[in-house]
Design a protein around this motif. Structure first.
Motif, PDB file in Angstrom:
ATOM      1  N   ILE A 167      57.064 -40.606  -2.628  1.00 23.42           N
ATOM      2  CA  ILE A 167      56.487 -41.903  -3.001  1.00 23.42           C
ATOM      3  C   ILE A 167      55.512 -41.723  -4.157  1.00 23.42           C
ATOM      4  O   ILE A 167      54.616 -42.528  -4.367  1.00 23.42           O
ATOM      5  CB  ILE A 167      55.796 -42.577  -1.795  1.00 23.42           C
ATOM      6  CG1 ILE A 167      54.732 -41.659  -1.182  1.00 23.42           C
ATOM      7  CG2 ILE A 167      56.818 -42.965  -0.752  1.00 23.42           C
ATOM      8  CD1 ILE A 167      53.843 -42.354  -0.152  1.00 23.42           C
ATOM      9  N   GLY A 168      55.696 -40.622  -4.892  1.00 23.61           N
ATOM     10  CA  GLY A 168      54.830 -40.352  -6.026  1.00 23.61           C
ATOM     11  C   GLY A 168      53.966 -39.131  -5.819  1.00 23.61           C
ATOM     12  O   GLY A 168      53.440 -38.548  -6.767  1.00 23.61           O
ATOM     13  N   GLY A 226      53.805 -45.699  -5.357  1.00 26.53           N
ATOM     14  CA  GLY A 226      52.648 -45.540  -4.480  1.00 26.53           C
ATOM     15  C   GLY A 226      52.865 -46.238  -3.148  1.00 26.53           C
ATOM     16  O   GLY A 226      53.520 -47.280  -3.070  1.00 26.53           O
ATOM     17  N   VAL A 239      59.188 -44.703  -5.855  1.00 29.24           N
ATOM     18  CA  VAL A 239      58.239 -45.627  -5.232  1.00 29.24           C
ATOM     19  C   VAL A 239      56.906 -45.535  -5.969  1.00 29.24           C
ATOM     20  O   VAL A 239      56.416 -44.428  -6.232  1.00 29.24           O
ATOM     21  CB  VAL A 239      58.047 -45.290  -3.732  1.00 29.24           C
ATOM     22  CG1 VAL A 239      56.927 -46.109  -3.127  1.00 29.24           C
ATOM     23  CG2 VAL A 239      59.352 -45.517  -2.974  1.00 29.24           C
TER      24      VAL A 239
END
Lengths: 769, 157
Positions: free
Chosen positions: A499-500, A256, A254
């Motif tokens: 998500i990073g 961000g 993902v």
């Protein structure tokens, strides 16, 4: 739990497990996979802030070659729900349907096209005729509060709305500890001020993007850039009238999220279209759509009333919040709840009163954004503390030190305010706040302000204290599965959602630590609702603390299984088997590498060493931050130059110090935009004026001053390896620290952020008139 | 429209829609390191080299690539300078979500290839066209500075 001195994985800045493939630009994001026969979807959006959608004529669009489907509200069942990705039952009102009968903001969904190409889909939007009945719109928070003739949501459509559909209240909170009114009577000084917080946007660089298809087993597969795969599956099942068994949600890498993907923003539309057409369907937001139809940090107006004694004791504190949720109420109650709950306990006065009125308007949506209400509250409180100190004639650092929360203190507000219901009592069992203040003061040169770099500039220092939580106490939970392979590697499957931020790496470190193996031997899978166990997802600073607890438990179980196998192999007490350095050692000098252990377990003992564990915490220990700003202001232009930002952060044990630093640096970068230049602007009709990165500016490399990041290590007894959260707390303090520094430089208080050149210039002008 | 170009060192022919931008065509052609972030030339996630110069592929018409050399990150994976940039980005934890990373790497690659130095202001200038919402640029700049030091010492490129 391992001995801190001997940790082999936790506490080390190991290589981030996904870093190399990302640095090679490999095809790992949602859009990097395009199934054969994929259709492209586009949304037709309302040009009106408030209008009934009487009829949508799709015939001309459907006649266009390459258009496969066009849907509007007549084509989908209206099942009220919330798009907020929260635990069941969600504390957000069920005020949303897939496609509405009434457009509630400029940009609301009206119709959706699926076509053979993006170009055709875009052309088809122009061929759709919509008959609207325009309605008066309510765009101002105060209007929304008082008017009952214009209702954004009326009965019977929505469910669970604060005002019951008779007014525009999306949420209301009124909680008190002690008696603030009575206490204020006895105070030496009462200071009341109002603070204004802007509408800002998360601006993850990867836009919202999802694709969905129906597989050979007639199951709906949704590949999507999300923070909440399991909540998403549950919400989709409900609104599509399917069972969870018929849906699989896959989260690839993902690009961000920052809270903006803790929400079902596009997944329902691709799902409906895939089910209708039988074809894969892809929908991606443009940057313009991100800035008009995703989610914002709630704009708020906060009134602070604080009563103090001459010696600086804070006796009473009242925070009143008026907030704009926009057209829909996802996260309306809980974000605003956090504005007080995560912030006011910093100064645990005997009397605290927290009030919220969160209104619906016909403005675009607010929702979750990193910090989740706390940046607003922290800005108001920490600006206000400086104001109180100034009126009191007391040093602002001393006022903070005299009143801030300490080890062993109880946070009275958390019991009154849980996640939309009664919460749990919170006692501070670890804090590095005092050390953070000391180290931060030293790094910024507190009390030893430097000369301006040019004679026409004014220099100032400012500070702010912040605290947050580590997950939602008694609500957030996650599970992990650990499975040993022949070669001594392990699969770690977690619902926790990278998500990073690096949660896959941090969780792999914890798993490696328990098993005494290198991090490189841990193969992480996150997250896929078919393949990984449940987790609430990436939000509320929960993953390291909550999901990490599940990983430690699961890995410990596997280690115990292996110890039992080796105990019988070596005829020794299993408790005497030690796992370290990629192998196992027995009390009589026996040794096996982990690969040998695995082969023995699988082919001699004939067991699959494997365990799943769940973890929940009834505590949410706060991480703390002391943040400082050194600024210069040009009084002629109002321009603010940041010279340095210092962040001293106590997140318990930093599991991966460089990733923690990265969290802090990234949060500061977002927060300085909040302080100085980020604001989504609306015109008088509710239309966004700056929906692009040229006009809605986020920080570039040139906007970042030298950042000093200090990790203040503490040992949180309830956390895995002593860890607390780190993701959100550092976004809270920079804005008030910067504004306090501006005030220190030029004597002008910015009650409204962002403190743009013009606002600072006007402030200076008014003060000198 | 027929477009003939050199993509990552190989002669390539595209048959594309007239208005298509270089970003969308490159992604159609499997160059997934080229990311969509804004499509207005503001974020730099789609940075590629056109005749060796960094450009935002989203605001370049694909037809403009006719007769030109286009280089994406995929085409530089074997390049020693790019490899040292990647290595330092990983070592310094300069990669968080990684979505903007290819664009940053291309910008820094072009900076060093054109003789750019490793001073902080220069490196910030080189990265100013690449928006990153995760890192605050601190660790990517550290990585770039490390590569500059290596390069000066003759270690890479």
């Amino acid at each position: 739990m391992s001995n801190p001195q001997k940790r082999s994985a936790v506490g080390h800045s190991v290589e981030k497990v996904d870093a190399f493939k990302l640095a090679r630009g490999e095809a790992v994001f949602t859009d990097d996979y395009r199934p054969a026969g994929m259709l492209w979807a586009k949304v037709l959006r309302s040009p009106h802030a408030h209008a009934r959608i009487i009829k949508v004529d799709t015939s001309r669009a459907l006649a266009l070659a390459g258009v496969v489907d066009v849907i509007w509200h007549a084509d989908v069942k209206a099942i009220p729900h919330t798009r907020a990705g929260q635990s069941h039952p969600e504390p957000s009102p069920y005020d949303t349907v897939i496609l509405p009968h009434k457009a509630r903001f400029i940009g609301d969904r009206v119709a959706v096209v699926a076509a053979e190409s993006l170009t055709i889909a875009e052309r088809a939007l122009e061929l759709i005729n919509v008959e609207y009945e325009e309605l008066p719109a309510v765009l101002d928070m105060d209007d929304a509060l008082t008017r009952t003739d214009v209702l954004v949501h009326e009965q019977p459509d929505p469910q669970g709305i604060g005002g019951g559909g008779r007014d525009n209240l999306a949420a209301r909170i009124d909680k008190q500890v002690g008696d603030v009114d009575a206490a204020l009577q006895g105070c030496d000084l009462v200071v009341e001020r109002q603070y204004h917080l802007p509408r800002v946007q998360a601006s993850h660089i990867e836009p919202h993007i999802s694709m969905a298809w129906v597989d050979v087993d007639r199951r709906l597969i949704v590949r999507t850039s999300t923070q909440v795969p399991f909540h998403l599956r549950r919400i989709l099942a409900r609104i599509l009238e399917k069972s969870e068994a018929e849906i699989r949600v896959i989260k690839p890498r993902v690009g961000g999220g920052f809270g903006d993907k803790q929400e079902m923003v596009v997944e329902d539309l691709v799902s409906v279209l895939a089910l209708r057409t039988g074809r894969p369907v892809r929908l991606e937001f443009t940057r313009e759509e991100e800035l008009i139809a995703a989610r914002y940090r709630h704009p708020q107006r906060i009134t602070m009333t604080t009563g103090v004694m001459k010696d600086g004791t804070i006796v009473a504190n009242r925070m009143h919040v008026l907030a704009d949720t926009g057209a829909y109420g996802s996260h309306a109650l809980t974000v605003q709840g956090n504005t007080g709950q995560k912030v006011l306990p910093m100064y645990p006065a005997a009397n605290i009163h927290f009030q919220v009125e969160c209104v619906y308007t016909n403005n675009p949506n607010s929702g979750a954004f990193r910090g989740y209400g706390a940046p607003q509250g922290c800005f108001a409180l920490e600006s206000h503390i400086d104001e109180v100190a100034r009126e009191l004639g007391m040093d602002r650092l001393e006022l903070r030190q005299k009143n801030h929360i300490r080890l062993g203190d109880t946070d009275p507000l958390s019991a009154k305010l849980g996640e939309g219901k009664e919460g749990l009592v919170r006692v501070i069992r670890s804090t590095g706040l005092e050390e953070a203040i000391a180290l931060g003061c030293e790094a910024i040169g507190w009390g030893n302000k430097q000369e301006p770099t040019a004679p026409h500039l004014k220099r100032g220092l400012g500070m702010a204290l912040a605290m947050q939580g580590s997950g939602i106490a008694g609500v957030d939970w996650g599970a992990a599965t650990v499975k040993l392979n022949d070669d001594g590697s392990v699969n770690l499957a977690v619902g926790a959602t990278d998500i990073g931020q690096g949660s896959d790496t941090v969780l792999a470190q914890m798993c490696a630590e328990e098993l005494g193996i290198p991090v490189a031997k841990v193969l992480v899978l996150s997250s896929d609702t078919d393949l990984t166990p449940f987790d609430v997802g990436a939000y509320a600073s929960s993953t390291t603390y909550v999901s990490g607890g599940a990983v430690v438990k699961a890995a410990t179980k596997v280690r115990e299984q292996l110890a039992a196998v080796l105990g019988s192999a070596w005829a020794c007490d299993p408790a005497a088997v030690v796992f370290a350095d990629g192998g196992a050692d027995g009390p009589a000098g026996q040794h096996m590498t982990m690969a040998e252990v695995a082969l023995y377990a699988l082919y001699e003992a004939k067991i699959q060493p494997m365990a799943t564990a769940s973890h929940m915490s009834n505590e949410s220990p706060p991480p703390f931050a002391a943040q400082f700003a050194d600024v210069e202001v040009d009084p002629e232009t109002g321009q603010v130059f940041l010279r340095k930002i210092v962040s001293a952060v106590d997140c318990g044990t930093p599991v991966h110090p460089r990733l923690v630093e990265g969290q802090i640096e990234g949060a500061v970068a977002q927060a300085l935009g909040y302080a100085l230049f980020e604001e989504v602007l609306l015109d008088r009709t509710g239309k966004v004026l700056n929906p692009n990165f040229l006009d809605y500016k986020i920080a570039s490399a040139l906007d970042i001053p030298p950042l000093v990041t200090i990790l203040v290590e503490t040992d949180e007894p309830s956390g895995p390896h002593g860890a607390k959260a780190a993701g959100e707390v550092p976004i809270d303090g920079p804005a008030p620290a910067i504004v306090n520094a501006i005030c220190d430089a030029v004597g002008v208080r910015m009650y409204r952020i962002p403190a743009t050149h013009e606002r600072v210039w006007r402030g200076i002008k008014e003060a000198t008139q | 429209v027929k477009v003939e170009l050199e993509l990552n060192g190989r002669a390539t022919a595209w048959d594309i829609a007239p208005g298509a931008n270089l970003l969308s065509v490159l992604r159609e052609m499997g160059q997934f390191s080229v990311k969509l972030g804004c499509e207005t030339g503001d974020c730099g996630s789609c940075t590629v080299l056109l005749e060796g110069e960094p450009v935002n592929a989203c605001v370049v018409a694909a037809a403009r690539a006719h007769g030109q050399r286009v280089t994406t990150l995929e085409g530089l994976l074997g390049d020693p300078l790019m490899q040292s940039l990647q290595r330092e980005f990983v070592a310094k934890a300069g990669v968080q979500c990684g979505y903007c990373t290819p664009g940053m790497l291309i910008s820094l690659y072009a900076h060093f290839k054109s003789g750019g130095g490793g001073d902080d202001p220069e490196l910030r200038e080189a990265l100013t066209g690449n928006l990153c919402r995760c890192t605050g640029y601190v660790k990517p700049l550290e990585a770039a500075a490390a590569v500059a030091t290596d390069t000066e010492q003759g270690g890479a490129s």
